[in-house]
Design a protein around this motif. Sequence first.
Motif, PDB file in Angstrom:
ATOM      1  N   SER A  20       0.830  -1.190   0.000  1.00 23.01           N
ATOM      2  CA  SER A  20       0.000   0.000   0.000  1.00 23.01           C
ATOM      3  C   SER A  20       0.871   1.249   0.000  1.00 23.01           C
ATOM      4  O   SER A  20       2.019   1.222   0.443  1.00 23.01           O
ATOM      5  N   LYS A  23       0.966   6.659   4.473  1.00 20.57           N
ATOM      6  CA  LYS A  23       1.543   6.562   5.812  1.00 20.57           C
ATOM      7  C   LYS A  23       1.565   5.131   6.320  1.00 20.57           C
ATOM      8  O   LYS A  23       0.792   4.303   5.890  1.00 20.57           O
ATOM      9  N   GLY A  24       2.439   4.855   7.262  1.00 29.61           N
ATOM     10  CA  GLY A  24       2.475   3.536   7.871  1.00 29.61           C
ATOM     11  C   GLY A  24       3.870   3.096   8.249  1.00 29.61           C
ATOM     12  O   GLY A  24       4.037   2.071   8.885  1.00 29.61           O
ATOM     13  N   ASN A  27       5.453  -0.697   8.273  1.00 33.93           N
ATOM     14  CA  ASN A  27       4.310  -1.542   7.893  1.00 33.93           C
ATOM     15  C   ASN A  27       4.067  -1.456   6.388  1.00 33.93           C
ATOM     16  O   ASN A  27       3.835  -2.464   5.731  1.00 33.93           O
ATOM     17  N   VAL A  28       4.142  -0.246   5.836  1.00 32.88           N
ATOM     18  CA  VAL A  28       3.919  -0.041   4.406  1.00 32.88           C
ATOM     19  C   VAL A  28       5.022  -0.709   3.597  1.00 32.88           C
ATOM     20  O   VAL A  28       4.782  -1.282   2.545  1.00 32.88           O
ATOM     21  N   THR A  33      -0.740  -4.824   2.147  1.00 36.70           N
ATOM     22  CA  THR A  33      -2.068  -4.573   2.692  1.00 36.70           C
ATOM     23  C   THR A  33      -3.068  -4.103   1.641  1.00 36.70           C
ATOM     24  O   THR A  33      -4.266  -4.184   1.855  1.00 36.70           O
ATOM     25  N   GLU A  74      -7.198   0.313   0.120  1.00 42.49           N
ATOM     26  CA  GLU A  74      -5.918   0.406   0.819  1.00 42.49           C
ATOM     27  C   GLU A  74      -5.986   1.366   1.999  1.00 42.49           C
ATOM     28  O   GLU A  74      -4.979   1.870   2.471  1.00 42.49           O
ATOM     29  N   LYS A  76      -7.002   0.829   5.171  1.00 45.69           N
ATOM     30  CA  LYS A  76      -6.634   0.281   6.479  1.00 45.69           C
ATOM     31  C   LYS A  76      -5.232  -0.332   6.442  1.00 45.69           C
ATOM     32  O   LYS A  76      -4.691  -0.623   5.388  1.00 45.69           O
ATOM     33  N   ARG A  77      -4.675  -0.564   7.636  1.00 47.19           N
ATOM     34  CA  ARG A  77      -3.340  -1.163   7.736  1.00 47.19           C
ATOM     35  C   ARG A  77      -3.403  -2.682   7.744  1.00 47.19           C
ATOM     36  O   ARG A  77      -2.381  -3.348   7.760  1.00 47.19           O
ATOM     37  N   SER A  78      -4.603  -3.237   7.712  1.00 49.43           N
ATOM     38  CA  SER A  78      -4.790  -4.682   7.741  1.00 49.43           C
ATOM     39  C   SER A  78      -5.303  -5.162   6.386  1.00 49.43           C
ATOM     40  O   SER A  78      -6.246  -4.599   5.828  1.00 49.43           O
ATOM     41  N   ASN A  82      -9.043  -4.467   4.544  1.00 48.02           N
ATOM     42  CA  ASN A  82      -9.093  -3.941   3.187  1.00 48.02           C
ATOM     43  C   ASN A  82      -9.854  -4.879   2.260  1.00 48.02           C
ATOM     44  O   ASN A  82     -10.577  -4.433   1.367  1.00 48.02           O
TER      45      ASN A  82
END
Length: 136
Positions: A20, A23-24, A27-28, A33, A74, A76-78, A82
């Motif tokens: 994705s 921001k993140g 994680n990104v 994600t 895209e 959410k961080r999960s 998504n």
Amino acid sequence: MNNLNFSDIKKEIEIITSRSSGKGGQNVNKVETKVMLKFNINTSRSLNNHQKELIKQKLSNKLNKNGELIVTAEAKRSQLKNKEIAYKKLERLLKKAFEKPKVRKKTKPTKAAQKKRLKSKKLHSEKKKLRKNPEL
């Protein structure tokens, strides 16, 4: 949904995941994600020809050259969240494509509204007349 079961359509959907954007932080950079759902309308066995034509007409701007309806999520961080969002988007799009538009009922302005409109026009024209130079 016009005699259509969304669970049948779910079986024909291709799911693609990718990294994705936005921001993140880490994680990104390491987790895929972003979810993209591809639903090929031309090869679908759960849709009849009439339904396929309706989708092609109403969702033509969302179809690619191969006749695939593509939905991405895209936010959410999960990946799981998504995926749920993407499925809901797709279901909403298909429901919207099969909705019949409401028939517009012709209406006339009321007598009071007509009088009010004519009165305001008359006042406006009087105002304009007052602005003219008096003829000598």
